[in-house]
Scaffold this active site. Sequence first.
Site, short mmCIF file in Angstrom:
data_model
loop_
_atom_site.label_atom_id
_atom_site.label_comp_id
_atom_site.label_asym_id
_atom_site.label_seq_id
_atom_site.Cartn_x
_atom_site.Cartn_y
_atom_site.Cartn_z
N ARG A 109 47.79 73.56 38.47
CA ARG A 109 46.47 74.34 38.29
C ARG A 109 46.65 75.48 37.76
NH1 ARG A 109 42.49 74.59 43.32
NH2 ARG A 109 42.55 72.45 43.03
N GLU A 144 42.21 79.67 54.10
CA GLU A 144 42.78 80.14 52.68
C GLU A 144 43.48 81.44 52.99
OE1 GLU A 144 41.07 80.34 48.09
OE2 GLU A 144 40.46 78.60 49.63
N SER A 162 43.16 73.89 52.11
CA SER A 162 42.68 75.28 52.93
C SER A 162 41.99 74.62 54.34
CB SER A 162 41.63 75.97 52.20
OG SER A 162 40.76 75.22 51.53
N LEU A 163 41.22 73.31 54.05
CA LEU A 163 40.48 72.83 54.80
C LEU A 163 41.35 72.24 56.08
CD1 LEU A 163 37.89 70.57 52.88
CD2 LEU A 163 37.54 73.00 53.89
#
Length: 256
Positions: free
Chosen positions: A14, A100, A116-117
Amino acid sequence: MEKYSSEWKDLAPRDVVSRAIHNEMEAQGYSHVLLDIASHMHSDALRARFPNIYTECLRVGIDITREPIPVIPAAHYFCGGVQVDLWGRSSIKNLYAVGEVSCTGLHGANRLASTSLLEGLVWGARAAEQIEETFYVIPPSTLGRNDIPPWDESDLTQDSDPALIQGDMQTIQNIMWHYAGLIRSGDRLSRAIRELRHLQNEIETFYRTTKLSDGLIGLRNACEVALIVAQAARHNRQSRGCHYRIDSVAVGDRLL
């Protein structure tokens, strides 16, 4: 994407995709690029797989089953900034960082969607376990609610000006986007720090002479955080994932 990543193309990480979009926007003067999903998926399958995106785009007049989606890159300024151990403990006593904002090594150099979860789930539980086990050794506070004096604003008569708060917040956003965003350099970051320090002085004067409000407190905090991010980014000359510096210096097989 073949132009920017001949091997990975549309499957590039990304940070590479974001910089490619950013470069095209700057080179062509575009305000956005177009993401085409409609020609690759049946409309029923698309609605089933992306119900929230479909609904939100439809709300603003874009039917993603029939037309491309305008997109721009987004910057995650806090992506693994606070180094912690396996229990979420930072280098500051009794300060834990989870999710995060933490640097655990789990997600690598790029934040990959839901990691991050997962970090919040795993390190949140581990941090809670560790805090519960050690809580008894932390002496309880002897302060009661009545021992804390009320906030005294008797000598402040001026209400915070929402126009000033909004203008300063936009200035912070512009500084961070252009000088501490997807593509960084020592010169850009130094300029960001100079401008943020000047703005910090202005905001501090504003803060000390004006009645408090949520907007004013948020503005002061935003400036402090932006300055911390810019200073840390200037200190780190090694490009890694979403922290990309065009002035990284290669030494052997490492970037410094």
